[in-house]
Write an enzyme that holds these catalytic residues in place. Structure first.
Site, PDB file in Angstrom:
ATOM      1  N   ARG A  23       4.476  -2.652 -12.262  1.00 16.36           N
ATOM      2  CA  ARG A  23       4.429  -1.275 -12.792  1.00 16.36           C
ATOM      3  C   ARG A  23       5.348  -1.099 -13.998  1.00 16.36           C
ATOM      4  O   ARG A  23       5.966  -0.035 -14.164  1.00 16.36           O
ATOM      5  CB  ARG A  23       4.836  -0.257 -11.715  1.00 16.36           C
ATOM      6  CG  ARG A  23       3.829  -0.072 -10.613  1.00 16.36           C
ATOM      7  CD  ARG A  23       2.737   0.918 -11.029  1.00 16.36           C
ATOM      8  NE  ARG A  23       1.792   1.117  -9.948  1.00 16.36           N
ATOM      9  CZ  ARG A  23       1.746   2.229  -9.208  1.00 16.36           C
ATOM     10  NH1 ARG A  23       2.544   3.222  -9.465  1.00 16.36           N
ATOM     11  NH2 ARG A  23       0.870   2.313  -8.253  1.00 16.36           N
ATOM     12  N   ARG A  27       5.528   5.917 -15.673  1.00 18.39           N
ATOM     13  CA  ARG A  27       6.159   7.214 -15.956  1.00 18.39           C
ATOM     14  C   ARG A  27       7.646   7.160 -16.244  1.00 18.39           C
ATOM     15  O   ARG A  27       8.206   8.134 -16.736  1.00 18.39           O
ATOM     16  CB  ARG A  27       5.894   8.161 -14.781  1.00 18.39           C
ATOM     17  CG  ARG A  27       4.459   8.656 -14.734  1.00 18.39           C
ATOM     18  CD  ARG A  27       4.110   9.212 -13.376  1.00 18.39           C
ATOM     19  NE  ARG A  27       4.099   8.140 -12.401  1.00 18.39           N
ATOM     20  CZ  ARG A  27       3.756   8.292 -11.121  1.00 18.39           C
ATOM     21  NH1 ARG A  27       3.435   9.467 -10.661  1.00 18.39           N
ATOM     22  NH2 ARG A  27       3.758   7.261 -10.302  1.00 18.39           N
ATOM     23  N   ARG A  36       0.063   9.426 -21.676  1.00 11.85           N
ATOM     24  CA  ARG A  36      -0.567   9.901 -20.450  1.00 11.85           C
ATOM     25  C   ARG A  36      -1.031  11.343 -20.618  1.00 11.85           C
ATOM     26  O   ARG A  36      -2.124  11.708 -20.180  1.00 11.85           O
ATOM     27  CB  ARG A  36       0.454   9.760 -19.314  1.00 11.85           C
ATOM     28  CG  ARG A  36       0.112  10.379 -18.008  1.00 11.85           C
ATOM     29  CD  ARG A  36      -0.902   9.555 -17.247  1.00 11.85           C
ATOM     30  NE  ARG A  36      -1.102  10.160 -15.951  1.00 11.85           N
ATOM     31  CZ  ARG A  36      -1.805  11.266 -15.747  1.00 11.85           C
ATOM     32  NH1 ARG A  36      -2.383  11.868 -16.750  1.00 11.85           N
ATOM     33  NH2 ARG A  36      -1.938  11.755 -14.530  1.00 11.85           N
ATOM     34  N   ASP A  73      -6.065   0.257 -12.521  1.00  6.48           N
ATOM     35  CA  ASP A  73      -5.624   0.577 -11.163  1.00  6.48           C
ATOM     36  C   ASP A  73      -6.497  -0.155 -10.152  1.00  6.48           C
ATOM     37  O   ASP A  73      -7.665  -0.437 -10.426  1.00  6.48           O
ATOM     38  CB  ASP A  73      -5.676   2.090 -10.895  1.00  6.48           C
ATOM     39  CG  ASP A  73      -4.851   2.446  -9.667  1.00  6.48           C
ATOM     40  OD1 ASP A  73      -3.623   2.564  -9.790  1.00  6.48           O
ATOM     41  OD2 ASP A  73      -5.435   2.565  -8.562  1.00  6.48           O
ATOM     42  N   TYR A 150      -7.804   2.350   1.401  1.00  4.65           N
ATOM     43  CA  TYR A 150      -7.979   3.611   0.662  1.00  4.65           C
ATOM     44  C   TYR A 150      -9.419   4.112   0.753  1.00  4.65           C
ATOM     45  O   TYR A 150      -9.664   5.313   0.845  1.00  4.65           O
ATOM     46  CB  TYR A 150      -7.596   3.417  -0.811  1.00  4.65           C
ATOM     47  CG  TYR A 150      -6.109   3.243  -1.025  1.00  4.65           C
ATOM     48  CD1 TYR A 150      -5.261   4.345  -1.133  1.00  4.65           C
ATOM     49  CD2 TYR A 150      -5.535   1.980  -1.127  1.00  4.65           C
ATOM     50  CE1 TYR A 150      -3.903   4.196  -1.335  1.00  4.65           C
ATOM     51  CE2 TYR A 150      -4.177   1.807  -1.319  1.00  4.65           C
ATOM     52  CZ  TYR A 150      -3.360   2.923  -1.421  1.00  4.65           C
ATOM     53  OH  TYR A 150      -2.019   2.773  -1.605  1.00  4.65           O
TER      54      TYR A 150
HETATM   55  O1  CP3 Z   1       2.135  -1.636 -15.114  1.00  5.37           O
HETATM   56  C1  CP3 Z   1       1.402  -2.048 -14.209  1.00  5.37           C
HETATM   57  O2  CP3 Z   1       1.846  -2.554 -13.155  1.00  5.37           O
HETATM   58  C2  CP3 Z   1      -0.101  -2.058 -14.407  1.00  5.37           C
HETATM   59  C3  CP3 Z   1      -0.862  -0.972 -13.894  1.00  5.37           C
HETATM   60  C4  CP3 Z   1      -0.953  -0.670 -12.396  1.00  5.37           C
HETATM   61  C5  CP3 Z   1      -1.049   0.665 -11.919  1.00  5.37           C
HETATM   62  N1  CP3 Z   1      -1.289   0.615 -10.557  1.00  5.37           N
HETATM   63  C6  CP3 Z   1      -0.933   1.868 -12.748  1.00  5.37           C
HETATM   64  C7  CP3 Z   1      -0.695   3.181 -12.104  1.00  5.37           C
HETATM   65  C8  CP3 Z   1      -1.075  -1.511 -11.278  1.00  5.37           C
HETATM   66  C9  CP3 Z   1      -0.974  -3.033 -11.222  1.00  5.37           C
HETATM   67  C10 CP3 Z   1      -1.302  -0.681 -10.140  1.00  5.37           C
HETATM   68  C11 CP3 Z   1      -1.531  -1.221  -8.776  1.00  5.37           C
HETATM   69  C12 CP3 Z   1      -1.707  -0.296  -7.658  1.00  5.37           C
HETATM   70  N2  CP3 Z   1      -2.324   0.932  -7.665  1.00  5.37           N
HETATM   71  C13 CP3 Z   1      -1.368  -0.586  -6.315  1.00  5.37           C
HETATM   72  C14 CP3 Z   1      -0.785  -1.901  -5.825  1.00  5.37           C
HETATM   73  C15 CP3 Z   1       0.651  -2.088  -6.175  1.00  5.37           C
HETATM   74  C16 CP3 Z   1       1.601  -1.179  -5.462  1.00  5.37           C
HETATM   75  O3  CP3 Z   1       2.294  -0.428  -6.142  1.00  5.37           O
HETATM   76  O4  CP3 Z   1       1.702  -1.262  -4.224  1.00  5.37           O
HETATM   77  C17 CP3 Z   1      -1.714   0.518  -5.532  1.00  5.37           C
HETATM   78  C18 CP3 Z   1      -1.495   0.656  -4.037  1.00  5.37           C
HETATM   79  C19 CP3 Z   1      -2.337   1.466  -6.386  1.00  5.37           C
HETATM   80  C20 CP3 Z   1      -2.948   2.776  -5.993  1.00  5.37           C
HETATM   81  C21 CP3 Z   1      -2.297   3.914  -6.669  1.00  5.37           C
HETATM   82  N3  CP3 Z   1      -2.363   4.180  -8.027  1.00  5.37           N
HETATM   83  C22 CP3 Z   1      -1.533   4.931  -6.065  1.00  5.37           C
HETATM   84  C23 CP3 Z   1      -1.211   5.016  -4.586  1.00  5.37           C
HETATM   85  C24 CP3 Z   1      -1.149   5.803  -7.075  1.00  5.37           C
HETATM   86  C25 CP3 Z   1      -0.423   7.114  -6.914  1.00  5.37           C
HETATM   87  C26 CP3 Z   1       1.016   6.948  -6.664  1.00  5.37           C
HETATM   88  C27 CP3 Z   1       1.784   6.983  -7.936  1.00  5.37           C
HETATM   89  O5  CP3 Z   1       2.568   6.061  -8.175  1.00  5.37           O
HETATM   90  O6  CP3 Z   1       1.595   7.971  -8.647  1.00  5.37           O
HETATM   91  C28 CP3 Z   1      -1.629   5.300  -8.317  1.00  5.37           C
HETATM   92  C29 CP3 Z   1      -1.438   5.875  -9.665  1.00  5.37           C
HETATM   93  C30 CP3 Z   1      -0.909   4.983 -10.753  1.00  5.37           C
HETATM   94  N4  CP3 Z   1      -1.343   3.695 -10.996  1.00  5.37           N
HETATM   95  C31 CP3 Z   1       0.057   5.319 -11.745  1.00  5.37           C
HETATM   96  C32 CP3 Z   1       0.192   4.198 -12.591  1.00  5.37           C
HETATM   97  C33 CP3 Z   1       1.068   4.077 -13.818  1.00  5.37           C
HETATM   98  C34 CP3 Z   1       0.754   6.660 -11.873  1.00  5.37           C
HETATM   99  C35 CP3 Z   1      -0.226   7.715 -12.250  1.00  5.37           C
HETATM  100  C36 CP3 Z   1       0.135   8.551 -13.461  1.00  5.37           C
HETATM  101  O7  CP3 Z   1       0.668   8.054 -14.467  1.00  5.37           O
HETATM  102  O8  CP3 Z   1      -0.170   9.744 -13.400  1.00  5.37           O
END
Ligand code: CP3
Length: 341
Positions: A23, A27, A36, A73, A150
């Site tokens: 990640r 943010r 974003r 994602d 999910y």
């Molecule tokens: O920089 C990176 O790592 C690349 C992009 C990336 C994202 N999500 C962007 C993201 C990657 C590799 C993921 C993987 C991901 N997504 C996982 C597995 C890794 C982990 O963290 O356990 C999972 C379970 C998800 C599902 C997911 N996506 C959730 C549960 C959420 C909401 C929770 C949160 O953190 O807000 C997301 C949203 C998400 N994916 C964001 C980002 C940058 C935040 C959303 C935003 O910017 O509004």
């Protein structure tokens, strides 16, 4: 000259180790928050090649990481299979839950996902040309079990009860769901590799929710099929596996799946994993992301200790889970300096 991350993934110990962070785009970076906002929704950002390329590059420009990870994602696969998906601000993902094997009929076939996912492949192609020459490009997908949790619950859950329950009540029906996601994942990652991804990573965030039997069936077996099929079509492509919470199953996961690196979660001691994982499998991880919130000597000392402990072993520096939005970018900079000595 071969890139440091690829050298480690081919089994070489490199000192100092390459570093990137799960990640790393997100943010905690003000420049991410700006893009974003410009994108509107999170999904619009994922499906806009130009903006997704930009946020992938942001942490590379700022910190000079050894690898960039595609901005996308893990839930784009269910979305591309036809499941409705939204991201609710402050609450996380919401999907139209799939309750039983019959509901699978409403999903599209695994090879129909490109219609939705074409912009992601475009992001990869753009990055292939815009990344610095020594930065490795990592593509990724969720592992089938975690994606299925999910799809079944329709949202994140504390104990993945809805998917676990289905897996016991109707194992064959649940396996049909896992197979559909596995087929789609193979197709998706193959396309990412063709577009320019040099490494792929499988995120199995909820692997630790499973008992040993189901772990073999729903984590190890699908992962093994993904790795085997990808490597048959794209010989030599390295795969990183992240079976978070695998605990005592980490060794058998590493042996059976054919992965090239095991990404360790925060709770597992790397020196214990060293004894469980075949020496040809590199280790990655596992700094506590909270240290990027708190910083200071605890951060730099813990990082140096991890690097010291892994000296002489193929090792990639990373966190044990993703960076949180409250991390301080200055602490990330201090971490990179500490790891590179
Ligand atoms: O920089 C990176 O790592 C690349 C992009 C990336 C994202 N999500 C962007 C993201 C990657 C590799 C993921 C993987 C991901 N997504 C996982 C597995 C890794 C982990 O963290 O356990 C999972 C379970 C998800 C599902 C997911 N996506 C959730 C549960 C959420 C909401 C929770 C949160 O953190 O807000 C997301 C949203 C998400 N994916 C964001 C980002 C940058 C935040 C959303 C935003 O910017 O509004």
């Amino acid at each position: 000259m071969t890139k440091t991350l690829l050298r480690v993934l081919s089994g070489e110990a490199v000192s100092p180790p390459p570093i990137w962070l799960m990640r790393q785009a997100g943010r905690y970076l003000p420049e991410y928050r700006k893009v974003r906002e410009q994108a509107g929704s999170f999904l619009d950002l994922c499906y806009s090649p130009e903006l997704a390329e930009e946020v992938t590059l942001q942490p590379i420009r700022r910190f000079g990481f050894d690898a960039a990870i595609l901005f996308a994602d893990i839930l784009l696969i269910p979305h591309a299979l036809g499941q409705e998906l939204t991201f609710v601000a402050g609450e996380g993902p919401r999907l139209e839950p799939i309750g039983d094997a019959q509901a699978l009929g409403a999903l599209g076939p695994a090879d129909a996902i490109d219609e939705t996912l074409a912009p992601v492949y475009q992001t990869v192609s753009r990055l292939k040309h815009s990344l610095p020459a020594d930065t490795t490009l990592i593509g990724f997908a969720g592992a089938p079990w975690t994606v299925a949790t999910y799809m079944v619950a329709g949202q994140g859950t504390a104990d993945q009860a809805p998917a676990r329950r289905w897996s016991y009540e109707d194992p064959d029906g649940f396996e049909a769901l896992i197979e559909r996601v596995t087929d789609a994942t193979i197709h998706y990652l193959g396309r990412q590799i063709e577009a320019g991804a040099e490494v792929v990573m499988l995120f199995d965030t909820w692997a630790g929710a499973l008992a040993p039997g189901p772990f073999r069936r729903f984590v190890i077996e699908p992962t093994q099929r993904i790795v085997r099929t990808l490597k048959a079509g794209h010989p030599g492509v390295p795969v990183i596996g992240f079976p978070r919470g695998a605990a005592a199953m980490a060794g058998v996961y590493s042996e059976r799946t054919g992965i090239n690196a095991l990404a360790a979660d925060t709770a597992t001691p790397l020196e214990w994993l060293d004894g469980q994982v075949p020496p040809r499998v590199a280790l990655q991880g596992n700094l506590d992301p909270m240290l990027l919130v708190t910083g200071g000597e605890a951060l730099t000392e813990t990082a140096r200790r991890l690097v010291g402990d892994m000296e002489g072993r193929p090792y990639i520096f990373n966190l044990g889970h993703g960076i949180t939005p409250d991390a301080d970018p200055d602490h990330v900079e201090a971490l990179v300096a500490a790891v590179r000595g």
